[in-house]
Design a protein around this motif. Structure first.
Motif, PDB file in Angstrom:
ATOM      1  N   GLU A 271       0.837  -1.197   0.000  1.00  0.00           N
ATOM      2  CA  GLU A 271       0.000   0.000   0.000  1.00  0.00           C
ATOM      3  C   GLU A 271       0.871   1.245   0.000  1.00  0.00           C
ATOM      4  OE1 GLU A 271      -2.562  -0.358   3.326  1.00  0.00           O
ATOM      5  OE2 GLU A 271      -3.686  -2.060   2.510  1.00  0.00           O
ATOM      6  N   GLU A 272       0.317   2.323  -0.512  1.00  0.00           N
ATOM      7  CA  GLU A 272       1.080   3.553  -0.680  1.00  0.00           C
ATOM      8  C   GLU A 272       1.482   4.144   0.663  1.00  0.00           C
ATOM      9  OE1 GLU A 272      -1.008   6.301  -3.060  1.00  0.00           O
ATOM     10  OE2 GLU A 272      -1.170   4.977  -4.798  1.00  0.00           O
ATOM     11  N   ASN A 273       2.717   4.682   0.690  1.00  0.00           N
ATOM     12  CA  ASN A 273       3.234   5.430   1.838  1.00  0.00           C
ATOM     13  C   ASN A 273       3.388   4.578   3.088  1.00  0.00           C
ATOM     14  OD1 ASN A 273       3.108   7.810   0.254  1.00  0.00           O
ATOM     15  ND2 ASN A 273       0.937   8.065   0.782  1.00  0.00           N
ATOM     16  N   ASN A 274       3.447   3.244   2.950  1.00  0.00           N
ATOM     17  CA  ASN A 274       3.612   2.382   4.115  1.00  0.00           C
ATOM     18  C   ASN A 274       5.028   1.842   4.259  1.00  0.00           C
ATOM     19  OD1 ASN A 274       1.042   2.692   5.044  1.00  0.00           O
ATOM     20  ND2 ASN A 274       0.280   0.748   4.239  1.00  0.00           N
ATOM     21  N   GLU A 275       5.905   2.126   3.249  1.00  0.00           N
ATOM     22  CA  GLU A 275       7.237   1.537   3.267  1.00  0.00           C
ATOM     23  C   GLU A 275       8.038   1.952   4.500  1.00  0.00           C
ATOM     24  OE1 GLU A 275       5.817   2.967   0.826  1.00  0.00           O
ATOM     25  OE2 GLU A 275       5.902   1.751  -1.004  1.00  0.00           O
ATOM     26  N   GLU A 276       7.812   3.163   4.974  1.00  0.00           N
ATOM     27  CA  GLU A 276       8.591   3.677   6.098  1.00  0.00           C
ATOM     28  C   GLU A 276       7.925   3.420   7.443  1.00  0.00           C
ATOM     29  OE1 GLU A 276      11.550   4.764   5.528  1.00  0.00           O
ATOM     30  OE2 GLU A 276      11.287   4.596   3.357  1.00  0.00           O
ATOM     31  N   LYS A 277       6.753   2.831   7.446  1.00  0.00           N
ATOM     32  CA  LYS A 277       6.029   2.597   8.693  1.00  0.00           C
ATOM     33  C   LYS A 277       6.354   1.227   9.257  1.00  0.00           C
ATOM     34  CE  LYS A 277       2.092   5.494   7.313  1.00  0.00           C
ATOM     35  NZ  LYS A 277       0.628   5.514   7.067  1.00  0.00           N
ATOM     36  N   ASP A 278       6.217   1.097  10.595  1.00  0.00           N
ATOM     37  CA  ASP A 278       6.433  -0.193  11.247  1.00  0.00           C
ATOM     38  C   ASP A 278       5.204  -1.058  11.071  1.00  0.00           C
ATOM     39  OD1 ASP A 278       8.943   0.560  12.125  1.00  0.00           O
ATOM     40  OD2 ASP A 278       8.183   1.428  13.993  1.00  0.00           O
ATOM     41  N   PHE A 279       5.454  -2.314  10.697  1.00  0.00           N
ATOM     42  CA  PHE A 279       4.342  -3.250  10.488  1.00  0.00           C
ATOM     43  C   PHE A 279       3.974  -3.920  11.798  1.00  0.00           C
ATOM     44  CE2 PHE A 279       3.102  -7.703   9.765  1.00  0.00           C
ATOM     45  CZ  PHE A 279       1.892  -7.481   9.123  1.00  0.00           C
ATOM     46  N   SER A 280       2.701  -4.002  12.061  1.00  0.00           N
ATOM     47  CA  SER A 280       2.214  -4.671  13.267  1.00  0.00           C
ATOM     48  C   SER A 280       0.898  -5.362  12.943  1.00  0.00           C
ATOM     49  CB  SER A 280       2.011  -3.665  14.405  1.00  0.00           C
ATOM     50  OG  SER A 280       1.472  -4.313  15.546  1.00  0.00           O
ATOM     51  N   PHE A 281       0.839  -6.637  13.307  1.00  0.00           N
ATOM     52  CA  PHE A 281      -0.389  -7.390  13.033  1.00  0.00           C
ATOM     53  C   PHE A 281      -0.513  -8.525  14.045  1.00  0.00           C
ATOM     54  CE2 PHE A 281      -2.451 -11.114  11.195  1.00  0.00           C
ATOM     55  CZ  PHE A 281      -3.666 -10.567  10.820  1.00  0.00           C
ATOM     56  N   SER A 282      -1.702  -8.743  14.553  1.00  0.00           N
ATOM     57  CA  SER A 282      -1.957  -9.870  15.446  1.00  0.00           C
ATOM     58  C   SER A 282      -3.435 -10.185  15.430  1.00  0.00           C
ATOM     59  CB  SER A 282      -1.499  -9.551  16.875  1.00  0.00           C
ATOM     60  OG  SER A 282      -2.285  -8.503  17.420  1.00  0.00           O
ATOM     61  N   LEU A 283      -3.731 -11.448  15.712  1.00  0.00           N
ATOM     62  CA  LEU A 283      -5.108 -11.888  15.839  1.00  0.00           C
ATOM     63  C   LEU A 283      -5.339 -12.384  17.261  1.00  0.00           C
ATOM     64  CD1 LEU A 283      -5.681 -13.878  12.523  1.00  0.00           C
ATOM     65  CD2 LEU A 283      -6.588 -11.648  13.113  1.00  0.00           C
ATOM     66  N   PRO A 284      -6.499 -12.146  17.836  1.00  0.00           N
ATOM     67  CA  PRO A 284      -6.781 -12.617  19.202  1.00  0.00           C
ATOM     68  C   PRO A 284      -6.587 -14.120  19.347  1.00  0.00           C
ATOM     69  CG  PRO A 284      -8.472 -11.076  18.471  1.00  0.00           C
ATOM     70  CD  PRO A 284      -7.602 -11.345  17.287  1.00  0.00           C
TER      71      PRO A 284
END
Length: 646
Positions: A114-127
């Motif tokens: 996705e646009e403009n996400n290259e410099e952001k920290d990725f975070s993902f989790s499922l309960p």
């Protein structure tokens, strides 16, 4: 117990057993197939619940989703013995981690695409990840508690069984040294010790075979001692002989069991009974019975080895199938896919291959991890390429969306316009431009198309209604012009020039007010003009005067507004310039007639054409003067109107 069963014995003492406290006996010949059964029985003896491991179905956990894996883990903990489900739990955890990590990778690739996400920290989790590991930690705690309790019990049982072996050894010494201990007393004491032995639970697996060999060894020594003094053990020997023969018959029956794995497990139980629950027999039968039992054991073991070999071959076949599927996925990734439709087909193919991969059975253990990692990498590479395509495609789609919105704005701007001649080409052009714009997301495409189509339809509905009205008006005007033409034909000059001119001007004004005729009916205009010219000539008007009268009448009926006069002036000036160029060209052509007499037909024709163009030039210049006069009059009227308003 026969001599070949005595691999080693423990020197029994009151102390906790250690490697240094072992009393070694001469080793017997060892067979791998017997070792395998003894080791398995040692494991089952250590934990009585372990034999239930085969009774708990091992499901195909790789085909379950995350929620199903969590539910199955909870079910096993709630309904099964903790000691019986270790392999199941670890297989569930492996399948859960694999699926969750794959999902994590897909979400990360989607995030980075996705646009403009290259410099952001990725975070993902499922309960479900937290709840699953909470349940898994619960299992580990229960497993640890069970293991600690089991180790304590096993160690205590080992000590107690060592004490019993010591007591059996001491029975022989007592019988020799103390005459008060007769044979009956010794037997009662022995059977009491034997009963206590079987009431004691399991021992650590590393001591299982030694402790049982030691027990059987000293049991046989005890009965051998009694046989020297009195043959009281004959009945017991006969009973044991019958029991061992029964075990041999049961082992023979297992040769016909179609389920090789089941036969092997049943054989393990028979070996356990042979070792733990049947006593010694006469020396003359010991080796013979054991050889029979061992021979059957070897035959079942060999059948199992053949089965495992075929199973391993199927694993190798599964390995090649899975590698083939991985190669197909890698091949799809290497294709030069350049459109949304092509990628949708590729995604469907990869999903089918993924499902096919998961349906294939096990592969050799040494290849399992490498094949799984290569499969994950192949899926990841395809997903990365797909996400890159859609990331770039999204930029193009955004540009296409902007282009379509621009056309919608144009359509909305002109949809209520009544300047049909100017706006209709514009609307037609933006319709063509719309077709040339590339694809955008379907949902938004339908929305924008409906808005664009609505604006265009609104304009053309109005245009068609206007043309319909014009058509009706034209039909009415045609009839009126025909009637007016009939009246003109019947008109007679009165002889009063001034009155006649006014009447002719009135005819012309009415005619002009009825608008233009269709091309196919222009002959009516020609007839009207011809009659008008004839009447004006009868009133001594020349052709120029007639044209100026008709032109002034035309100016009277121009549409209101400054633009109509400006357009008319541009038209007249262009006409004047065209005539001047024609005159110049004709005059240049005369140079070719320098030696030609003026009476020559070509010379006469050339001079006639020049004169006609000069007359036309004078007429159009006079029309321009009339137009200027009309413009001046219009400006004066506007000034007067403004002054009145003030």
């Amino acid at each position: 117990m026969l001599e070949s069963e005595k691999k080693s014995t423990l020197e029994v003492s009151q102390e906790t057993p250690t490697e240094k406290s072992l009393e070694k006996v001469p080793p017997e010949p060892s067979s791998n197939f017997l070792d395998e059964i003894q080791q398995e029985n040692a494991l089952n003896a250590e934990d009585l619940d372990n034999k239930k491991l085969h009774e708990v179905p091992m499901l195909d956990y790789e085909k379950m989703n995350l929620e199903s894996l969590e539910n199955e883990l909870k079910r096993l903990i709630s309904n099964e013995k903790i000691s019986s489900i270790k392999a199941h739990v670890e297989a569930i955890k492996k399948a859960f981690d694999s699926q969750y990590n794959q999902l994590l990778e897909e979400k990360k690739e989607q995030f980075l695409s996705e646009e403009n996400n290259e410099e952001k920290d990725f975070s993902f989790s499922l309960p479900i990840h937290d709840t699953f590991y909470k349940t898994y930690q619960q299992y580990k705690q229960l497993r640890n508690q069970y293991q600690k309790q089991l180790e304590s019990e096993l160690q205590n049982n080992l000590v107690r069984k060592q004490e019993i072996i010591n007591e059996i050894k001491n029975l022989i010494a007592i019988g020799k040294d103390d005459v008060a201990w007769d044979i009956q007393t010794l037997l009662r004491k022995f059977y009491d010790l034997k009963k206590r032995w079987y009431e004691i639970g399991a021992v650590p697996r590393e001591y299982y075979n030694d402790i049982w060999n030691n027990f059987n060894h000293h049991t046989e020594n005890f009965f051998d001692y009694l046989s020297l003094t009195r043959n009281f053990q004959e009945i017991d020997f006969k009973h044991n002989l019958d029991e061992k023969n029964k075990l041999i018959e049961k082992a023979k029956a297992l040769l016909d069991e179609p389920d090789v794995q089941k036969a092997f497990r049943e054989l393990q139980l028979l070996h356990k009974v042979w070792k733990e629950e049947t006593g010694p027999v006469e020396k003359e039968y010991r080796e013979k019975l054991w050889e029979q039992f061992s021979a059957i054991t070897k035959e079942i073991h060999d059948k199992r080895q053949d089965f495992l070999k075929r199973l391993e071959e199927s694993f190798v076949d599964n390995k090649h199938k899975k590698l083939g599927i991985i190669s197909q996925i890698e091949g799809i990734t290497q294709e030069n896919i350049s459109s949304h439709n092509e990628y949708q087909k590729a995604i469907a193919q990869v999903n089918e291959l993924r499902e096919e991969f998961q349906k294939i059975g096990r592969v050799p253990q040494e290849d399992s991890e490498n094949i799984w990692q290569r499969f994950i990498e192949a899926i990841r590479a395809f997903s990365k390429q797909k996400n890159h395509f859609y990331k770039e495609n999204k930029k193009i789609q955004n540009e296409n969306i902007a282009k379509r919105q621009e056309l919608i704005n144009i359509a909305n701007t002109y949809k209520d316009s009544s300047d049909w001649e100017e706006v209709t080409p514009i609307i037609q052009k933006i319709q063509e431009d719309w077709k040339k714009i590339g694809a955008i997301p379907r949902k938004l495409s339908n929305t924008l198309w409906e808005e664009f189509r609505s604006a265009c339809n609104h304009y053309f509905d109005r245009l068609h209604q206007e043309r319909k009205n014009q058509h009706k008006q034209e039909n009415a005007d045609i009839e009126k012009k025909k009637n007016l033409l009939d009246k003109l034909k019947a008109f007679k000059l009165s002889g009063n020039k001034e009155d006649d001119v006014k009447k002719l001007e009135d005819f012309q004004e009415k005619w002009n007010s009825l608008g233009k005729l269709p091309e196919k009916l222009r002959v009516i205009d020609t007839r009207f003009n011809k009659i008008m010219n004839t009447l004006y000539k009868k009133l001594d008007f020349d052709k120029k005067q007639i044209e100026l009268i008709k032109y002034n009448n035309k100016l009277e009926h121009l549409p209101d507004g400054e633009n109509s006069l400006i357009k008319e002036e541009a038209f007249v000036r262009k006409k004047i310039e065209d005539i001047k160029r024609d005159i110049l060209q004709l005059e240049n052509n005369l140079q070719f007639f320098t030696n030609v007499d003026k009476s020559h037909p070509l010379m006469k024709e050339a001079m006639k054409s020049i004169q006609q163009q000069q007359n036309a030039l004078i007429l159009w210049e006079d029309k321009l003067k009339e137009l200027h006069a009309r413009e001046t009059k219009t400006e004066e009227n506007e000034i007067q109107t403004e002054q009145k308003d003030e």
